[in-house]
Design an enzyme around this catalytic site. Sequence first.
Site, short mmCIF file in Angstrom:
data_model
loop_
_atom_site.label_atom_id
_atom_site.label_comp_id
_atom_site.label_asym_id
_atom_site.label_seq_id
_atom_site.Cartn_x
_atom_site.Cartn_y
_atom_site.Cartn_z
N LYS A 73 4.07 0.66 9.77
CA LYS A 73 4.15 1.91 9.01
C LYS A 73 3.57 3.09 9.78
O LYS A 73 4.04 4.21 9.64
CB LYS A 73 3.45 1.76 7.65
CG LYS A 73 4.41 1.21 6.61
CD LYS A 73 3.85 1.31 5.23
CE LYS A 73 3.02 0.09 4.93
NZ LYS A 73 2.48 0.06 3.57
N ARG A 92 5.39 -12.62 9.80
CA ARG A 92 6.01 -11.31 9.61
C ARG A 92 7.39 -11.30 10.24
O ARG A 92 7.60 -11.95 11.25
CB ARG A 92 5.22 -10.21 10.34
CG ARG A 92 3.90 -9.88 9.79
CD ARG A 92 3.26 -8.81 10.66
NE ARG A 92 3.62 -7.48 10.23
CZ ARG A 92 3.01 -6.85 9.24
NH1 ARG A 92 2.03 -7.42 8.59
NH2 ARG A 92 3.36 -5.63 8.90
N GLU A 111 0.87 -1.17 0.00
CA GLU A 111 0.00 0.00 0.00
C GLU A 111 0.91 1.22 0.00
O GLU A 111 1.82 1.32 0.83
CB GLU A 111 -0.88 0.01 1.25
CG GLU A 111 -1.83 1.18 1.20
CD GLU A 111 -2.74 1.31 2.40
OE1 GLU A 111 -2.79 0.40 3.24
OE2 GLU A 111 -3.39 2.37 2.50
P1 ATP Z 1 1.72 -2.09 8.10
O1 ATP Z 1 0.83 -3.04 8.86
O2 ATP Z 1 2.92 -1.64 8.83
O3 ATP Z 1 0.98 -0.95 7.45
P2 ATP Z 1 1.42 -3.69 5.81
O4 ATP Z 1 1.66 -5.14 5.91
O5 ATP Z 1 0.01 -3.25 5.81
O6 ATP Z 1 2.27 -2.95 6.90
P3 ATP Z 1 1.76 -3.36 3.03
O7 ATP Z 1 2.26 -2.21 2.25
O8 ATP Z 1 0.34 -3.73 2.89
O9 ATP Z 1 2.11 -3.08 4.54
O10 ATP Z 1 2.68 -4.62 2.77
C1 ATP Z 1 2.95 -5.13 1.50
C2 ATP Z 1 3.38 -6.56 1.63
O11 ATP Z 1 4.52 -6.67 2.46
C3 ATP Z 1 2.29 -7.40 2.25
O12 ATP Z 1 2.12 -8.57 1.47
C4 ATP Z 1 2.77 -7.70 3.62
O13 ATP Z 1 2.34 -8.95 4.03
C5 ATP Z 1 4.30 -7.64 3.47
N1 ATP Z 1 4.90 -7.21 4.73
C6 ATP Z 1 4.71 -6.06 5.38
N2 ATP Z 1 5.38 -6.02 6.54
C7 ATP Z 1 6.03 -7.21 6.64
C8 ATP Z 1 6.88 -7.80 7.61
N3 ATP Z 1 7.22 -7.16 8.74
N4 ATP Z 1 7.37 -9.04 7.36
C9 ATP Z 1 7.06 -9.68 6.24
N5 ATP Z 1 6.25 -9.19 5.29
C10 ATP Z 1 5.72 -7.97 5.47
MG MG Z 2 -1.41 -3.66 4.37
#
Ligand code: ATP
Ligand code: MG
Length: 562
Positions: A274, A264, A37
Amino acid sequence: MTDSERAKPSNFIRQQIDKDLAAGKNQGKVATRFPPEPNGYLHIGHAKSIVLNFGVAEDYHGTCNLRFDDTNPHKENVEFVQSIQKDVRWLGYDWADRLYFASDYFEQLYGYAVQLIEMGKAYVCDLTAEQIREYRGTLKTPGKNSPHRDRSVEENKDLFRRMREGEFKDGEKVLRARIDMASPNINMRDPTLYRIRHGVVHHQTGAEWCIYPMYDFTHCISDAIEGITHSLCTLEFEDHRPLYDWFLDELQTPAHPQQIEFSRLTLEHTVTSKRKLTQLVDEGFVEGWDDPRMPTIAGLRRAGYTPESVREFCHRIGVTRSDNIVEMAVLEDCIRTDLNENAQRRMAVLHPLKVVITTYDSDKSEVLSVANHPQKEELGKRDIPFSNEIYIDRSDFEEVPPKKYKRLIPDGEVRLRGSYVIRCDEIIKDGHGNVIELRCSHDPETLGKNPEGRKVKGVIHWVDAKSAVEAEVRLYDRLFSHPTPDNSKDGKEFTDHINPDSLRTLTQCYVESALGQAKPGERFQFEREGYFCLDPMHQAGNKPVYNRTVTLRDTWAKIEKD
Ligand code: ATP
Ligand code: MG
């Protein structure tokens, strides 16, 4: 080790893909995607997902799309869209012409929503957000049906069309799936599919839409539209999988991607949410998203990490379904190993103390030739000027030396790396008793060798005062002193755990003249000090800025044991 030398990783996801291929699924194709995102910069957790998704596609001769999940326009912007592309490329991956936005599918998604309405599987609901929450029930109690659940198909179609046309205010109506308010899985209790958002300008679709699809509805259908075979995501989406399957089955989408969840990454001494990273930036705890202390890809790059070291880290931590809390030392070891192997050596004096060599002609200077790497002859040599004025580090001289001190002391000798042995004859102090200069003599017989019968143990680094380049050096350290700042169990805010020494700026340093040719982003080992990178973004006035990437050894291992 380069990626091509490394054996292909094995993990439960790759084993599943092997099984699917053996069973002839998906016409033998493997298609993945990385779906960020655009509401922040990518971080080390994303790197894990990127290496997994693009790595699987590479190894199985498949494809990996980059798709922005852009359904939340008020938190998203073009800066994030651009930084994400830059960072994925920097990590070494290429999506070719497969750059997509979920917003590309808004019209199709609208069509799918209408289809659900026509099937009696979606309805327009007038409950407020608050009421929807109340009606939803809890893990222990079932939810209650909305009073609008039994609207006719015709009425729902008409209301949904009017939602799109802007007739209703934000929050006045939503479109919901009609599934089961008593489901033990709360995600299945008539989740919201569309909400009204007036007045936001979407970075891709502008003001075209005033209704926006929810993430859960959008995500699985976008995967299906793109023909993704393996939809890899983190464990928190496991409970959403039944909902995704429901959408895809009800709508008979062109494909039904298989979702596989993994854990994660949590890295100690930092945060990767984020929301929290945004807070660190917005509230000025760091200089920006690319501050070298941030766990963002942009921060790691500015600190001096290489793409290879970040990929290596992702390989080392692996992919599983169990908790993935990793020590910062693992990441640091990856870059240290890389730079030990590949970074050229230079000399830099971070806390300068002037030394005048009284026995060396003040009009004279000479050029010494010093190896760029102790083990790698192929990296060649460089010229280092030497003259009667040099700088050494303050910590390499002690007037009252502790036991076993091997460096310079009054009337003692020390070798200047790649140069002569000097002896300290005189100490010059200011009015407060601070040592401000040393007067030394050099032994001309000692250039590059120890004369017979005389062994000088200590070797220190130095720079020639006349040709040195002035520089600012930033000693970065871990941003948080607590290993799990956002889960410290002491009732404190995560920002209360910021390491007060996470940045020390040394404004008056001297680096050897060869560094005058350093390129932005170039990395070096400053002998005896650590690994440093010429900041690609910043200068301090007309001085170059060197960021410390990592120390020579893991200094935290000891602190944490104590
Ligand atoms: P946040 O919860 O901090 O906003 P998010 O997972 O919503 O992070 P996205 O931009 O949606 O952030 O993530 C894109 C991809 O990266 C998703 O498929 C997510 O599962 C993966 N991802 C994000 N953070 C991690 C992490 N700490 N470890 C492994 N994969 C991750
Ligand atoms: Mg997300």
